[in-house]
Design an enzyme around this catalytic site. Sequence first.
Site, short mmCIF file in Angstrom:
data_model
loop_
_atom_site.label_atom_id
_atom_site.label_comp_id
_atom_site.label_asym_id
_atom_site.label_seq_id
_atom_site.Cartn_x
_atom_site.Cartn_y
_atom_site.Cartn_z
N GLY A 210 0.84 -1.21 0.00
CA GLY A 210 0.00 0.00 0.00
C GLY A 210 0.86 1.24 0.00
N ASN A 211 0.28 2.38 0.31
CA ASN A 211 1.07 3.60 0.43
C ASN A 211 0.43 4.52 1.49
OD1 ASN A 211 -0.87 5.47 -0.96
ND2 ASN A 211 -0.52 4.01 -2.62
N HIS A 212 1.08 5.67 1.74
CA HIS A 212 0.67 6.51 2.87
C HIS A 212 -0.49 7.46 2.56
CE1 HIS A 212 3.86 5.16 5.40
NE2 HIS A 212 4.79 5.50 4.52
N SER A 213 -1.11 7.37 1.40
CA SER A 213 -2.18 8.32 1.09
C SER A 213 -3.32 8.21 2.11
CB SER A 213 -2.73 8.02 -0.32
OG SER A 213 -3.91 8.75 -0.52
N ALA A 278 -3.83 7.65 -4.99
CA ALA A 278 -2.43 7.18 -5.13
C ALA A 278 -2.52 5.69 -5.44
CB ALA A 278 -1.67 7.44 -3.85
#
Length: 400
Positions: A210-213, A278
């Site tokens: 995943g990512n930090h969005s 994102a």
Amino acid sequence: MTLQGKRILICISGGIAAYKINLLIRDLIKKGAEVQVLMTPSAENFVSKLTLSTLSKNPVFLDFYSENGTWNNHVEFALWADLILFAPCTANTLAKMVHGICDNLVIATYMSAKCPVFIAPAMDLDMYQHPSTKQNLELAEDFGHFIIPAESGELASGLFGQGRMAEPDTISEKIEEFFHSNSNKSLMGKTVLITAGPTYEAIDPVRFIGNHSSGKMGFSIAEEAAKRGAKVILISGPSSQKTADPNIEIHRISSAREMFDEVFKHYQNADIAIASAAVADYAPKEVAKEKIKKSEDSLTIELVKNPDILKTMGERKSKQFLVGFALETQNEEENAKGKLEKKNLDMIVLNSLRDEGAGFKIDTNKIKIFTKTRLKEFQLKSKNEVAKDILNFIEAQILK
Ligand code: CTP
């Protein structure tokens, strides 16, 4: 006369700040509003019915029945109002509102209302900090109500802290602002499709890439577009952001593939499409059916490219005004312009992770907007303000 003809129903509950409502009513009447006051029985201990009715030019009610035996119809009060304001709103009244404890005229009216509800809480600082109050305010926000936070200062108890009802001027300004922004229905009749948040690409049943969005930027744009009258379709990856705006249709998905499928269920009906998500560029080729157990010293996961949702929107573009985002760490402008071209966009919003205050998980952002012919740079602002800048820019392009 900024509130000319607006019907404002003020519900007063039993707090010392009730005396300030006299000033508020005078101000609202001066601005052209019609004001009707209802009170909880205990509010009468703090402010005189006679003063309130003289200032509001209307009788004040606090019970289902008047002394002469007439019924005070709560449904009529509720349907009459363009806006209901609870001020001061005590911890008790707030709790009754969000839990449907309908034991007085004020709550019965509230529960029959269809119009926007504003809440100006007032209580002692410990009550304001209490988890039940915090939770009740969150619930009220989830219902789509507008909270005018209590201010800090000296309280009736002699203690200092947050709990004082916002000043009448502040409340009056919030109400004015609300009616003003609502009269600016510049996106009425338009459908706006927005992607937001991160995507999660499953590795096995418990792990993902995943990512930090946080999804904040996309949700702020969605709320601003809805305020301007648009029908909003918001397709969000896993995010803790919430919205209760009835003009926002929210679809929650997890992976890029799911986002792709959901987007293209709605894309053809959209007039404006804004891709703020994102999206993970790659996903594991295989998703393990069972949790992967620890074994060798290294583990290789083969990734395959996800579909580029925005690029596909560019390829399938008919009437849509298409907006992309670019989050860059180097050669920012060049990369953003490249994406504008490559994905057949009408506009791209660039945020650089090099700018302090821009990027993931924070409430501010600093953007530059590019079209094929224009570049505009904006100051560091809250994401809500950035959402306004983005939509103002889009509207100016569409209406050109
Ligand atoms: N985007 C998308 N689908 C993807 C990847 C990106 O819709 N699979 C969208 C994003 O929502 C954003 C824009 O494309 O509006 C740019 O995303 P970004 O990750 O910056 O660009 P990429 O095209 O993925 O290029 P790179 O990662 O190489 O910078």
